[in-house]
Scaffold this motif. Sequence first.
Motif, short mmCIF file in Angstrom:
data_model
loop_
_atom_site.label_atom_id
_atom_site.label_comp_id
_atom_site.label_asym_id
_atom_site.label_seq_id
_atom_site.Cartn_x
_atom_site.Cartn_y
_atom_site.Cartn_z
N ILE A 28 0.85 -1.20 0.00
CA ILE A 28 0.00 0.00 0.00
C ILE A 28 0.88 1.24 0.00
O ILE A 28 1.73 1.41 0.88
CB ILE A 28 -0.95 -0.01 1.22
CG1 ILE A 28 -1.55 -1.42 1.34
CG2 ILE A 28 -1.99 1.10 1.09
CD1 ILE A 28 -2.91 -1.55 1.82
N GLY A 31 4.83 4.82 -4.06
CA GLY A 31 5.77 5.88 -4.41
C GLY A 31 7.17 5.29 -4.53
O GLY A 31 7.35 4.15 -4.97
N MET A 33 9.31 4.07 -2.38
CA MET A 33 9.59 2.81 -1.69
C MET A 33 8.66 1.69 -2.12
O MET A 33 9.10 0.57 -2.40
CB MET A 33 9.51 3.01 -0.17
CG MET A 33 10.57 3.91 0.38
SD MET A 33 12.24 3.42 -0.07
CE MET A 33 12.45 1.94 0.89
N VAL A 51 -1.34 -0.94 -4.27
CA VAL A 51 -2.48 -0.07 -3.97
C VAL A 51 -2.01 1.37 -3.82
O VAL A 51 -1.02 1.62 -3.11
CB VAL A 51 -3.16 -0.50 -2.64
CG1 VAL A 51 -4.35 0.40 -2.33
CG2 VAL A 51 -3.60 -1.96 -2.70
N ILE A 57 -1.52 7.45 -10.46
CA ILE A 57 -0.29 7.18 -9.67
C ILE A 57 0.16 5.75 -9.92
O ILE A 57 1.36 5.47 -10.12
CB ILE A 57 -0.54 7.40 -8.15
CG1 ILE A 57 -0.95 8.85 -7.87
CG2 ILE A 57 0.68 7.00 -7.34
CD1 ILE A 57 -1.32 9.12 -6.40
N VAL A 116 2.53 7.72 3.27
CA VAL A 116 3.16 8.90 3.86
C VAL A 116 3.51 8.66 5.36
O VAL A 116 2.82 7.92 6.06
CB VAL A 116 2.18 10.10 3.69
CG1 VAL A 116 0.88 9.87 4.42
CG2 VAL A 116 2.80 11.41 4.08
N ASN A 142 6.64 -0.04 6.61
CA ASN A 142 7.99 0.31 6.15
C ASN A 142 8.41 1.66 6.75
O ASN A 142 9.32 2.31 6.25
CB ASN A 142 7.99 0.37 4.62
CG ASN A 142 9.34 0.72 4.02
OD1 ASN A 142 10.34 0.10 4.34
ND2 ASN A 142 9.38 1.72 3.14
N PHE A 166 12.77 -1.31 4.52
CA PHE A 166 13.61 -1.46 3.34
C PHE A 166 14.40 -0.16 3.12
O PHE A 166 14.07 0.88 3.68
CB PHE A 166 12.74 -1.70 2.10
CG PHE A 166 12.06 -3.05 2.08
CD1 PHE A 166 12.64 -4.12 1.41
CD2 PHE A 166 10.84 -3.24 2.71
CE1 PHE A 166 12.02 -5.36 1.38
CE2 PHE A 166 10.21 -4.49 2.69
CZ PHE A 166 10.80 -5.54 2.02
N VAL A 260 16.12 10.75 -0.97
CA VAL A 260 15.07 10.22 -0.07
C VAL A 260 13.78 11.03 -0.22
O VAL A 260 12.68 10.48 -0.19
CB VAL A 260 15.58 10.27 1.41
CG1 VAL A 260 14.44 10.08 2.40
CG2 VAL A 260 16.66 9.22 1.64
N1 LIG Z 1 12.11 7.68 0.81
C1 LIG Z 1 12.93 6.83 1.39
O1 LIG Z 1 14.12 6.81 1.12
C2 LIG Z 1 12.40 5.85 2.42
C3 LIG Z 1 13.21 4.77 2.81
C4 LIG Z 1 12.72 3.84 3.74
C5 LIG Z 1 11.45 4.00 4.26
N2 LIG Z 1 10.69 5.06 3.86
C6 LIG Z 1 9.32 5.14 4.39
O2 LIG Z 1 8.45 4.57 3.42
C7 LIG Z 1 7.19 5.26 3.44
C8 LIG Z 1 6.91 5.82 2.06
O3 LIG Z 1 7.94 6.70 1.68
P1 LIG Z 1 8.18 7.09 0.15
O4 LIG Z 1 9.47 7.82 0.10
O5 LIG Z 1 7.96 5.92 -0.72
O6 LIG Z 1 6.98 8.14 -0.07
P2 LIG Z 1 6.33 8.66 -1.43
O7 LIG Z 1 5.79 9.99 -1.14
O8 LIG Z 1 7.28 8.47 -2.56
O9 LIG Z 1 5.13 7.61 -1.67
C9 LIG Z 1 4.02 7.50 -0.83
C10 LIG Z 1 2.87 6.95 -1.65
O10 LIG Z 1 1.80 6.63 -0.76
C11 LIG Z 1 0.58 7.03 -1.38
N3 LIG Z 1 -0.42 7.19 -0.32
C12 LIG Z 1 -0.47 8.15 0.63
N4 LIG Z 1 -1.53 7.91 1.44
C13 LIG Z 1 -2.12 6.77 1.00
C14 LIG Z 1 -3.25 6.00 1.42
N5 LIG Z 1 -3.98 6.36 2.48
N6 LIG Z 1 -3.57 4.88 0.73
C15 LIG Z 1 -2.85 4.50 -0.35
N7 LIG Z 1 -1.76 5.19 -0.79
C16 LIG Z 1 -1.42 6.30 -0.13
C17 LIG Z 1 0.94 8.30 -2.14
O11 LIG Z 1 0.01 8.56 -3.16
C18 LIG Z 1 2.32 7.95 -2.66
O12 LIG Z 1 2.27 7.33 -3.93
C19 LIG Z 1 7.29 6.30 4.55
O13 LIG Z 1 6.80 5.74 5.73
C20 LIG Z 1 8.80 6.52 4.65
O14 LIG Z 1 9.21 6.99 5.91
C21 LIG Z 1 11.12 5.99 2.94
#
Ligand SMILES: NC(=O)c1ccc[n+]([C@@H]2O[C@H](COP(=O)([O-])OP(=O)(O)OC[C@H]3O[C@@H](n4cnc5c(N)ncnc54)[C@H](O)[C@@H]3O)[C@@H](O)[C@H]2O)c1
Length: 310
Positions: A28, A31, A33, A51, A57, A116, A142, A166, A260
């Motif tokens: 779910i 983005g 990750m 999802v 998206i 998020v 995650n 991850f 990030v």
């Molecule tokens: N960016 C990094 O390097 C990194 C590394 C490890 C962990 N994380 C963690 O992973 C998670 C995601 O980070 P990211 O960088 O991939 O963020 P991102 O902003 O790239 O992606 C988040 C995705 O979640 C979707 N989303 C938001 N609310 C939603 C909901 N209620 N239902 C379904 N989809 C929903 C958004 O549309 C978006 O596509 C966060 O918890 C972050 O802390 C990030």
Amino acid sequence: MAQATRVFFRHFSSSSSRFGNIKNVTIIGTGLMGAGIAQVAASTGHHVVMVDQTDDILSKSKANIEKSLQRVVKKKYADNPKAGETFIAEVMSRLTTKTDAAAAVKNTDLVIEAIVENLEVKKKLFSSLDKAAPKHTIFTSNTSSIPIKDIAVATQRQDRFGGLHFFNPVPVMKLLEVIRIPATSDETFNTLLAFGKAMDKSTVNCKDTPGFIVNRLLVPYMMEAVRMVERGEASPQDVDTAMKLGAGYPMGPFELTDYVGLDTCKFIIDGWHKKYPDNPLFMPSPLLDKLVSEGKLGNKTGEGFYKHKK
Ligand SMILES: NC(=O)c1ccc[n+]([C@@H]2O[C@H](COP(=O)([O-])OP(=O)(O)OC[C@H]3O[C@@H](n4cnc5c(N)ncnc54)[C@H](O)[C@@H]3O)[C@@H](O)[C@H]2O)c1
Ligand SMILES: CCCCCCCCCCCCC[C@H](O)CC(=O)SCCNC(=O)CCNC(=O)[C@H](O)C(C)(C)COP(=O)(O)OP(=O)(O)OC[C@H]1O[C@@H](n2cnc3c(N)ncnc32)[C@H](O)[C@@H]1OP(=O)(O)O
């Protein structure tokens, strides 16, 4: 029935996920990750439902996965491009998409949440999934910085709840932090470790402590880098050059922040500052706040500390 036969029977007659055999995975948030996790899960033979909030998206995420697979295949199948194409087609065929999270978890062994970095949003999601998912389904987050137990309380399955942290980019980074909360059962934890190995990752066992292992060390380092720049002691470029050539890091702290996502970094540091207001390591950064308020979120928006080609 003899003891050995009974054990054999119990083992192989159970539902698919009960003894570490995760087949169907729902991710779910697709983005940065979630897309990477989906790619690796499908590449290692799992059936994956992705999802996100809109079909648009999801289409972009699938396109990003295909692009990333091309990079993997270019090296792995350098001598046999045809086999590479077949591999990509097979991986893509194991990926399906949905915008309805509750419907997506109806037939899943494992949920990996990568939305998020906001506790209330994550809790709301898990609370609704808890009602929709089968009893055996394991839930994981995650999250980079939120205590797993604070998310798990939104469900009635804390024994089947854990963290799978991850690293970015998921197809390249070998590490997976597997986090257990006090309520996580041994069976759940062992299943998560086995899933990590099936994903071809090296796992480390983590307790539910702030930042687990990597981010507990990485966040203070990165925050001190931005404070050096705020104090006028060095430029972002010189800090990055210094850490790459002097400490052997593949990216300097500012390049990594752009990679990030500055919004994710701000969520992390603001969350920790709120939780530990007296800890000077976690004080907010005016420079980071300014860039985020200007929409400069790093690679994904074309500008952060640096300008990027989109
Ligand atoms: N960016 C990094 O390097 C990194 C590394 C490890 C962990 N994380 C963690 O992973 C998670 C995601 O980070 P990211 O960088 O991939 O963020 P991102 O902003 O790239 O992606 C988040 C995705 O979640 C979707 N989303 C938001 N609310 C939603 C909901 N209620 N239902 C379904 N989809 C929903 C958004 O549309 C978006 O596509 C966060 O918890 C972050 O802390 C990030
Ligand atoms: C300073 C401001 C402070 C602000 C506050 C800070 C708050 C705290 C923030 C904490 C954030 C935590 C986030 C999270 O929870 C934890 C993390 O994920 S931390 C991030 C961990 N990742 C890294 O540290 C990455 C470091 N960088 C690298 O390892 C490399 O640079 C790279 C990304 C792998 C790229 O390598 P390069 O050599 O530069 O570039 P190439 O393009 O040649 O790639 C090398 C190799 O990898 C393959 N590849 C790269 N990306 C992908 C991909 N997406 N998919 C598939 N393959 C990929 C590429 O094809 C190359 O393969 P090869 O040709 O060598 O076979």
